[in-house]
Design an enzyme around this catalytic site. Structure first.
Site, mmCIF file in Angstrom:
data_model
loop_
_atom_site.group_PDB
_atom_site.id
_atom_site.type_symbol
_atom_site.label_atom_id
_atom_site.label_comp_id
_atom_site.label_asym_id
_atom_site.label_seq_id
_atom_site.Cartn_x
_atom_site.Cartn_y
_atom_site.Cartn_z
ATOM 1 N N CYS A 1 -5.235 -8.700 5.385
ATOM 2 C CA CYS A 1 -6.210 -7.628 5.537
ATOM 3 C C CYS A 1 -7.484 -8.053 4.806
ATOM 4 O O CYS A 1 -7.620 -9.212 4.421
ATOM 5 C CB CYS A 1 -5.668 -6.288 5.049
ATOM 6 S SG CYS A 1 -5.381 -6.139 3.276
ATOM 7 N N ARG B 1 -3.284 -2.669 2.847
ATOM 8 C CA ARG B 1 -2.456 -2.831 4.044
ATOM 9 C C ARG B 1 -1.550 -4.052 4.017
ATOM 10 O O ARG B 1 -0.353 -3.937 4.300
ATOM 11 C CB ARG B 1 -3.356 -2.885 5.289
ATOM 12 C CG ARG B 1 -4.123 -1.602 5.512
ATOM 13 C CD ARG B 1 -5.138 -1.741 6.607
ATOM 14 N NE ARG B 1 -6.222 -2.639 6.182
ATOM 15 C CZ ARG B 1 -7.189 -3.059 6.978
ATOM 16 N NH1 ARG B 1 -7.215 -2.689 8.246
ATOM 17 N NH2 ARG B 1 -8.147 -3.842 6.525
ATOM 18 N N ASP C 1 -7.648 1.259 7.490
ATOM 19 C CA ASP C 1 -7.661 0.870 6.085
ATOM 20 C C ASP C 1 -7.651 2.119 5.205
ATOM 21 O O ASP C 1 -8.631 2.872 5.183
ATOM 22 C CB ASP C 1 -8.899 0.029 5.797
ATOM 23 C CG ASP C 1 -8.868 -0.620 4.426
ATOM 24 O OD1 ASP C 1 -8.086 -0.175 3.547
ATOM 25 O OD2 ASP C 1 -9.625 -1.584 4.228
#
Length: 152
Positions: free
Chosen positions: A8, A14, A122
């Site tokens: 990420c 994440r 996100d």
């Protein structure tokens, strides 16, 4: 043994969630994998994961105390069988760095075509770590199914 890296932006929300969720799911199914995570930015290198991610993992009884954020490296590209990104911008960033490859794809590509998700939002921005967990769990489940079937 398959080697998988999740990617990420900052490697604190994440991708670490996906790393630890997949490790836990694989262990419970008796599937041996090597799993790691990294970020495209390096902004949080050496830091622990976001407290929201840690809370989600704690709620799943997954120990994540050994986590340390890092940035993707050329060695990672060579070492891992699959580099799995969380969103379109991560994919673009990794393709710029390494080129297009079957070993590089977006995690939500594992979901059925009728899925409402084309990326993992996100939670750094949305604040919704539960939604992130739900999407990641679905994707990790499908990833394990594909590994067991020999598709990946």
């Amino acid at each position: 043994m398959k080697k998988i890296m999740f990617i990420c932006l900052g490697n604190i929300c994440r991708s670490p969630m996906a790393e630890y969720v997949l490790r836990d799911m694989a262990a419970k199914r008796g599937i041996v994998l090597e799993v790691a995570s990294a970020g495209t930015s390096g902004w949080h290198d050496g830091e622990y994961m976001h407290c929201g991610t840690a809370d989600i993992l704690d709620g799943l009884n997954i120990d994540s105390r050994d986590f340390i954020s890092s940035k993707v490296t050329r060695d990672d590209w060579q070492y891992y069988d699959y580099l799995i990104v969380m969103d379109n911008q991560n994919l673009v960033d990794m393709e710029k760095q390494f080129g297009k490859s079957r070993k590089l794809f977006k995690i939500t590509d594992l979901l059925p075509e009728n899925s409402p998700y084309d990326h993992v939002p996100d939670p750094w921005y949305t604040g919704n770590f539960v939604e992130t967990r739900e999407i990641i769990q679905q994707c990790c489940n499908e990833l394990l199914i594909q590994i067991q079937r020999g598709i990946l």
